[in-house]
Scaffold this motif. Sequence first.
Motif, PDB file in Angstrom:
ATOM      1  N   THR A  63      -8.001  12.764   5.406  1.00  0.00           N
ATOM      2  CA  THR A  63      -8.753  13.765   6.188  1.00  0.00           C
ATOM      3  C   THR A  63      -9.526  13.111   7.324  1.00  0.00           C
ATOM      4  OG1 THR A  63     -10.528  13.631   4.563  1.00  0.00           O
ATOM      5  CG2 THR A  63      -8.949  15.429   4.310  1.00  0.00           C
ATOM      6  N   GLN A  64     -10.090  11.955   7.072  1.00  0.00           N
ATOM      7  CA  GLN A  64     -10.823  11.235   8.110  1.00  0.00           C
ATOM      8  C   GLN A  64      -9.859  10.591   9.104  1.00  0.00           C
ATOM      9  OE1 GLN A  64     -13.558   8.373   6.491  1.00  0.00           O
ATOM     10  NE2 GLN A  64     -14.173   7.597   8.501  1.00  0.00           N
ATOM     11  N   ALA A  65      -8.699  10.135   8.620  1.00  0.00           N
ATOM     12  CA  ALA A  65      -7.710   9.499   9.491  1.00  0.00           C
ATOM     13  C   ALA A  65      -7.189  10.475  10.539  1.00  0.00           C
ATOM     14  CB  ALA A  65      -6.556   8.944   8.665  1.00  0.00           C
ATOM     15  N   LEU A  73      -7.387   9.221  14.507  1.00  0.00           N
ATOM     16  CA  LEU A  73      -6.079   8.582  14.687  1.00  0.00           C
ATOM     17  C   LEU A  73      -6.039   7.644  15.887  1.00  0.00           C
ATOM     18  CD1 LEU A  73      -3.216   8.210  13.690  1.00  0.00           C
ATOM     19  CD2 LEU A  73      -2.543  10.179  15.066  1.00  0.00           C
ATOM     20  N   ALA A  74      -6.554   8.073  17.026  1.00  0.00           N
ATOM     21  CA  ALA A  74      -6.526   7.221  18.220  1.00  0.00           C
ATOM     22  C   ALA A  74      -7.271   5.915  17.976  1.00  0.00           C
ATOM     23  CB  ALA A  74      -7.110   7.960  19.415  1.00  0.00           C
ATOM     24  N   ASP A  75      -8.428   5.983  17.332  1.00  0.00           N
ATOM     25  CA  ASP A  75      -9.200   4.781  17.033  1.00  0.00           C
ATOM     26  C   ASP A  75      -8.451   3.882  16.054  1.00  0.00           C
ATOM     27  OD1 ASP A  75     -11.580   3.097  17.066  1.00  0.00           O
ATOM     28  OD2 ASP A  75     -11.935   3.847  15.018  1.00  0.00           O
ATOM     29  N   LEU A  76      -7.801   4.484  15.057  1.00  0.00           N
ATOM     30  CA  LEU A  76      -7.037   3.700  14.083  1.00  0.00           C
ATOM     31  C   LEU A  76      -5.875   2.978  14.740  1.00  0.00           C
ATOM     32  CD1 LEU A  76      -6.984   6.208  11.091  1.00  0.00           C
ATOM     33  CD2 LEU A  76      -8.433   4.185  11.365  1.00  0.00           C
ATOM     34  N   ILE A  77      -5.207   3.652  15.659  1.00  0.00           N
ATOM     35  CA  ILE A  77      -4.100   3.018  16.382  1.00  0.00           C
ATOM     36  C   ILE A  77      -4.609   1.814  17.158  1.00  0.00           C
ATOM     37  CG2 ILE A  77      -2.447   3.327  18.272  1.00  0.00           C
ATOM     38  CD1 ILE A  77      -2.087   6.228  17.237  1.00  0.00           C
ATOM     39  N   ASN A  78      -5.743   1.955  17.820  1.00  0.00           N
ATOM     40  CA  ASN A  78      -6.319   0.834  18.566  1.00  0.00           C
ATOM     41  C   ASN A  78      -6.692  -0.318  17.637  1.00  0.00           C
ATOM     42  OD1 ASN A  78      -6.057   1.976  21.097  1.00  0.00           O
ATOM     43  ND2 ASN A  78      -8.048   3.007  20.974  1.00  0.00           N
ATOM     44  N   ARG A  79      -7.229  -0.004  16.458  1.00  0.00           N
ATOM     45  CA  ARG A  79      -7.574  -1.059  15.496  1.00  0.00           C
ATOM     46  C   ARG A  79      -6.329  -1.844  15.085  1.00  0.00           C
ATOM     47  NH1 ARG A  79     -12.323   0.895  11.442  1.00  0.00           N
ATOM     48  NH2 ARG A  79     -12.119  -1.279  10.813  1.00  0.00           N
ATOM     49  N   VAL A  80      -5.218  -1.122  14.886  1.00  0.00           N
ATOM     50  CA  VAL A  80      -3.973  -1.775  14.460  1.00  0.00           C
ATOM     51  C   VAL A  80      -3.381  -2.602  15.594  1.00  0.00           C
ATOM     52  CG1 VAL A  80      -1.591  -1.333  13.765  1.00  0.00           C
ATOM     53  CG2 VAL A  80      -3.449  -0.105  12.654  1.00  0.00           C
ATOM     54  N   VAL A  81      -3.285  -2.003  16.777  1.00  0.00           N
ATOM     55  CA  VAL A  81      -2.611  -2.670  17.894  1.00  0.00           C
ATOM     56  C   VAL A  81      -3.457  -3.803  18.468  1.00  0.00           C
ATOM     57  CG1 VAL A  81      -1.681  -2.345  20.217  1.00  0.00           C
ATOM     58  CG2 VAL A  81      -1.249  -0.640  18.458  1.00  0.00           C
ATOM     59  N   GLY A 133      -6.772  -4.796  17.387  1.00  0.00           N
ATOM     60  CA  GLY A 133      -7.586  -5.542  16.433  1.00  0.00           C
ATOM     61  C   GLY A 133      -6.773  -6.268  15.388  1.00  0.00           C
ATOM     62  N   GLU A 134      -5.448  -6.084  15.447  1.00  0.00           N
ATOM     63  CA  GLU A 134      -4.514  -6.710  14.506  1.00  0.00           C
ATOM     64  C   GLU A 134      -4.902  -6.447  13.051  1.00  0.00           C
ATOM     65  OE1 GLU A 134      -3.986 -10.806  15.541  1.00  0.00           O
ATOM     66  OE2 GLU A 134      -3.277 -10.315  17.552  1.00  0.00           O
ATOM     67  N   GLU A 135      -5.359  -5.233  12.789  1.00  0.00           N
ATOM     68  CA  GLU A 135      -5.715  -4.829  11.432  1.00  0.00           C
ATOM     69  C   GLU A 135      -4.586  -4.010  10.824  1.00  0.00           C
ATOM     70  OE1 GLU A 135      -9.618  -3.134  10.686  1.00  0.00           O
ATOM     71  OE2 GLU A 135     -10.197  -3.675  12.724  1.00  0.00           O
ATOM     72  N   HIS A 136      -4.612  -3.920   9.528  1.00  0.00           N
ATOM     73  CA  HIS A 136      -3.731  -3.003   8.806  1.00  0.00           C
ATOM     74  C   HIS A 136      -4.614  -1.892   8.260  1.00  0.00           C
ATOM     75  CE1 HIS A 136      -1.017  -6.706   8.073  1.00  0.00           C
ATOM     76  NE2 HIS A 136      -0.721  -6.116   9.209  1.00  0.00           N
ATOM     77  N   VAL A 137      -4.174  -0.674   8.401  1.00  0.00           N
ATOM     78  CA  VAL A 137      -4.945   0.467   7.943  1.00  0.00           C
ATOM     79  C   VAL A 137      -4.154   1.165   6.850  1.00  0.00           C
ATOM     80  CG1 VAL A 137      -5.939   2.686   8.597  1.00  0.00           C
ATOM     81  CG2 VAL A 137      -6.044   0.759  10.200  1.00  0.00           C
ATOM     82  N   VAL A 138      -4.802   1.390   5.710  1.00  0.00           N
ATOM     83  CA  VAL A 138      -4.180   2.105   4.603  1.00  0.00           C
ATOM     84  C   VAL A 138      -4.837   3.476   4.517  1.00  0.00           C
ATOM     85  CG1 VAL A 138      -3.775   2.148   2.116  1.00  0.00           C
ATOM     86  CG2 VAL A 138      -3.675  -0.020   3.359  1.00  0.00           C
ATOM     87  N   VAL A 139      -4.027   4.506   4.640  1.00  0.00           N
ATOM     88  CA  VAL A 139      -4.506   5.880   4.544  1.00  0.00           C
ATOM     89  C   VAL A 139      -4.363   6.303   3.089  1.00  0.00           C
ATOM     90  CG1 VAL A 139      -4.218   8.234   5.386  1.00  0.00           C
ATOM     91  CG2 VAL A 139      -3.793   6.301   6.933  1.00  0.00           C
ATOM     92  N   THR A 140      -5.440   6.828   2.541  1.00  0.00           N
ATOM     93  CA  THR A 140      -5.449   7.178   1.118  1.00  0.00           C
ATOM     94  C   THR A 140      -5.582   8.681   0.924  1.00  0.00           C
ATOM     95  OG1 THR A 140      -7.852   6.914   0.971  1.00  0.00           O
ATOM     96  CG2 THR A 140      -6.507   4.973   0.490  1.00  0.00           C
ATOM     97  N   ARG A 141      -5.138   9.140  -0.227  1.00  0.00           N
ATOM     98  CA  ARG A 141      -5.344  10.527  -0.663  1.00  0.00           C
ATOM     99  C   ARG A 141      -5.834  10.454  -2.098  1.00  0.00           C
ATOM    100  NH1 ARG A 141      -0.438  14.061   0.094  1.00  0.00           N
ATOM    101  NH2 ARG A 141      -1.265  14.344   2.198  1.00  0.00           N
TER     102      ARG A 141
END
Length: 99
Positions: free
Chosen positions: A8-10, A14-22, A24-32
Amino acid sequence: MAYEIPVTQARAELADLINRVVYGEEHVVVTRHGKPLVALVSAADLARLESLKSEEAEAAAEERVIASVSAIRSVASASASGERADFGIVAKHEPPERR
């Protein structure tokens, strides 16, 4: 360690998460419900994962070929040493009946 975020937060970030991945070289795990659902990884990381998967498939295929060749060699060496090789073929020739 991957950054975890509820689905729900992702959606909202989404735009911020994409920037973190691209960038910031982070991996983001979306949970439910606290359980991992999907992961966001860069396209470069995905290419590396697919390459590893392909290499593992090639190695497994090579192992199957080696096992097959080894089996053929063991049958050939058994027949060369005078042992009778059984290939699992059962056939019996009987002459035709005379009338």
